[in-house]
Structure formats: structure tokens, C-alpha cells
Design a protein around this motif. Structure first.
Motif, PDB file in Angstrom:
ATOM      1  N   ARG A   8       8.254  65.202  -1.608  1.00 15.84           N
ATOM      2  CA  ARG A   8       9.553  65.509  -1.016  1.00 15.84           C
ATOM      3  C   ARG A   8       9.478  66.877  -0.355  1.00 15.84           C
ATOM      4  O   ARG A   8       8.695  67.739  -0.739  1.00 15.84           O
ATOM      5  N   ARG A  10      11.883  70.030   0.408  1.00 14.22           N
ATOM      6  CA  ARG A  10      13.170  70.610   0.035  1.00 14.22           C
ATOM      7  C   ARG A  10      13.549  71.729   0.991  1.00 14.22           C
ATOM      8  O   ARG A  10      12.771  72.648   1.244  1.00 14.22           O
ATOM      9  N   GLN A  12      15.433  74.893   1.358  1.00 13.14           N
ATOM     10  CA  GLN A  12      15.957  75.860   0.407  1.00 13.14           C
ATOM     11  C   GLN A  12      17.341  76.381   0.779  1.00 13.14           C
ATOM     12  O   GLN A  12      18.057  76.904  -0.067  1.00 13.14           O
ATOM     13  N   ARG A  14      19.665  74.425   1.545  1.00 14.32           N
ATOM     14  CA  ARG A  14      20.527  73.336   1.072  1.00 14.32           C
ATOM     15  C   ARG A  14      21.415  72.764   2.171  1.00 14.32           C
ATOM     16  O   ARG A  14      22.436  72.129   1.889  1.00 14.32           O
ATOM     17  N   ALA A  17      19.759  67.319   2.215  1.00 13.74           N
ATOM     18  CA  ALA A  17      19.170  66.833   0.974  1.00 13.74           C
ATOM     19  C   ALA A  17      17.654  66.808   1.127  1.00 13.74           C
ATOM     20  O   ALA A  17      17.117  66.922   2.234  1.00 13.74           O
ATOM     21  N   ASP A  18      16.953  66.688   0.018  1.00 18.15           N
ATOM     22  CA  ASP A  18      15.500  66.605   0.076  1.00 18.15           C
ATOM     23  C   ASP A  18      15.077  65.453   0.973  1.00 18.15           C
ATOM     24  O   ASP A  18      15.695  64.371   0.963  1.00 18.15           O
ATOM     25  N   LEU A  95       7.318  69.340  -2.507  1.00 21.30           N
ATOM     26  CA  LEU A  95       7.450  69.045  -3.932  1.00 21.30           C
ATOM     27  C   LEU A  95       6.841  67.697  -4.265  1.00 21.30           C
ATOM     28  O   LEU A  95       6.729  66.809  -3.410  1.00 21.30           O
ATOM     29  N   ARG A 183       8.355  73.708  -8.594  1.00 16.53           N
ATOM     30  CA  ARG A 183       9.465  73.468  -9.518  1.00 16.53           C
ATOM     31  C   ARG A 183       9.471  74.530 -10.616  1.00 16.53           C
ATOM     32  O   ARG A 183       8.424  74.860 -11.167  1.00 16.53           O
TER      33      ARG A 183
END
Length: 268
Positions: A8, A10, A12, A14, A17-18, A95, A183
Motif C-alpha cells: 500500500r 500511504r 501522510q 491524509r 486513503a491508502d 507499506l 509501521r
């Protein structure tokens, strides 16, 4: 490589979504509102290409401000899980699934392959390697095996211990913990290829020697030397020249007799 269905991306900030990275090409760029996200290929600033070899970052020619783990990328880079890609200051993190939990039996395991090590891939320790033949501490304290001399960093941040199933990362009371493959964790079991980050920029990869197909443990025995036995010949197996000798003698006697008769009667 990690299972591709677990990869995925990500954002950061936001804003999105991923983004699940399935096999194929995923274009990243700015939408009409100036927000970074997935776009059509012709509007891409960069592309994430996923295949059986891993994840590749391709940068559009002339696109400014792309970095991977703080290092500029001009054209292409191969990514690891946990890498941070910066596009004009916006951070994207690659990720995978959650790290493995730390086993209950903490403690240095002497039966592990002590050739496992941590190799620095970012920050001041870039290029350095730390073997895991003994437990290693990470922190600001002068006696730390991996020292991170930053005012905000804990004196005793974490401990790394070889284990039969990998490398145990154990938090020693840090404020923010560590990152494993992007993570946040406190305790985890690291595997070869995992990326662990301490602080904001101190990146390390867990490495282990690749087993090679060696020779057979039991070498093939050397062939036995068979003694050569001289053959004992019987008269029937004598050489042909020897077998012909009686006939030669007989012929010589006959010739001698004929000559004698010739001399005897020829003289009269």
C-alpha cells in the motif's frame, strides 16, 4: 518480495486513503485542485510499477523535487517496504502488512546464524554495518552499540537481539517507538529484508547471508584401486612365434640333410 496484494502507498497528509498497489502501473500526480493523488498516466509526476521483482519508482523527465529517504531521484529507483518518497514535500510511505509480533522468549539465542546484521541505508550511519553476533542497543548514551546523538533521542531507545526466527526488536522506553516497514511498533520480530527506522532518518535493513548450494556433506569415496594380477600363461597360450619354432627346426634339419647328400654324391 512481500505479497503484492499487501502493498500500500500511504499519503501522510491524509488527503487520500491508502492506495493499494496491485501488480501494474500506478500514476501519481496533481488533480485539478492541486492535491497529490492517483491520476491518469499522462498527468503523472511519477509512477509506481509493481511486478514480480518488486516496486519501481519511475520519475517523469523534468519533474522536480522527488526524493527517496532524503536522496534525490532523477529517473528510476527500486523501492523497499518502509521507504519514504517525497514529492514536493509531500511524504508517501510504501507499506506492507503489520510486522510480526515479538516472541515471548526474549533473550539472545546462540543457535541463530550470527552472520545476520543491520546495514545502514539512511542517516549518519548510511553504509555502516552492525553484526548481530551479540545483543545491540540503540540510543543516545555513549555506550550504545548504535549511537544516535540527537538531543531528543532516548538514551536507551531499543535493543536488538538475534533469535532463532529472526531478530527481536524490543523497546526500552522510548517516547515514539520505532518504525518497521513504515509501521510504528514497540516490539517486533524482524525478518531479513525488513527496514527499521529510529527517529526520523536513521534507517537500517536486516540482512542475512543467502544460503548457497554446497557440496554434498559426504564426499563420494575415492574409487578403490584394483590390484592387477599377472596372467599365468599355459602352453596353449604361448606366443605364435614360439609355437612355430619346432617347424623351423625340422625345416632346417631337412635342408641340412639335403645339402649333405648333394655334397656326398655330387663329389663322385
Amino acid at each position: 518480495m512481500r505479497a503484492v496484494n499487501a502493498l500500500r502507498l500511504r499519503f501522510q497528509n491524509r488527503e487520500h486513503a491508502d492506495l493499494a498497489l496491485s501488480p501494474g502501473v500506478h500514476a501519481i500526480g496533481y488533480d485539478r485542485h492541486g492535491v497529490l493523488g492517483e491520476v491518469a498516466t499522462d498527468a503523472a509526476v511519477a509512477q509506481f510499477c509493481v511486478d514480480r521483482r518488486g516496486v519501481w519508482l519511475q520519475v517523469r523527465e523534468g519533474a522536480p523535487g522527488l526524493h527517496v529517504n532524503g536522496r534525490p531521484v532523477k529517473r528510476m529507483a527500486m523501492l523497499r517496504v518502509g521507504d519514504a518518497v517525497f514529492v514536493d514535500g509531500t511524504e508517501l510511505v510504501l507499506l506492507a502488512g503489520d510486522p510480526l509480533p515479538a516472541p515471548a522468549d526474549y533473550g539472545f539465542s546462540g543457535g541463530t546464524d550470527t552472520r545476520m546484521l543491520l546495514r545502514g541505508v539512511g542517516g549518519p550511519h548510511h553504509g555502516r554495518s552492525f553484526t548481530l553476533d551479540k545483543p545491540r542497543t540503540v540510543g543516545r548514551a555513549g555506550e550504545s552499540d548504535i549511537r544516535i546523538n540527537e538531543p531528543s533521542f532516548a538514551e536507551r531507545h531499543a535493543r536488538l537481539e538475534a533469535h532463532a526466527d529472526g531478530v527481536v526488536l524490543r523497546d526500552l522506553g522510548s517516547v515514539e517507538g520505532s518504525l518497521v516497514n513504515g509501521r510504528p511498533v514497540r516490539h517486533a520480530l524482524l525478518q531479513p529484508g525488513d527496514q527499521v527506522v529510529f527517529g526520523s532518518q536513521h534507517r537500517f535493513i536486516v540482512e542475512a547471508p543467502v544460503p548457497r548450494a554446497g557440496a554434498s556433506e559426504t564426499a563420494a569415496p575415492a574409487p578403490k584401486r584394483v590390484p592387477v594380477v599377472e596372467e599365468t600363461r599355459t602352453p596353449s597360450t604361448l606366443p605364435q612365434s614360439v609355437r612355430r619354432m619346432p617347424w623351423l627346426l625340422l625345416a632346417a634339419l631337412l635342408i641340412a640333410a639335403a645339402l649333405s647328400l648333394l655334397l656326398l654324391y655330387g663329389a663322385r
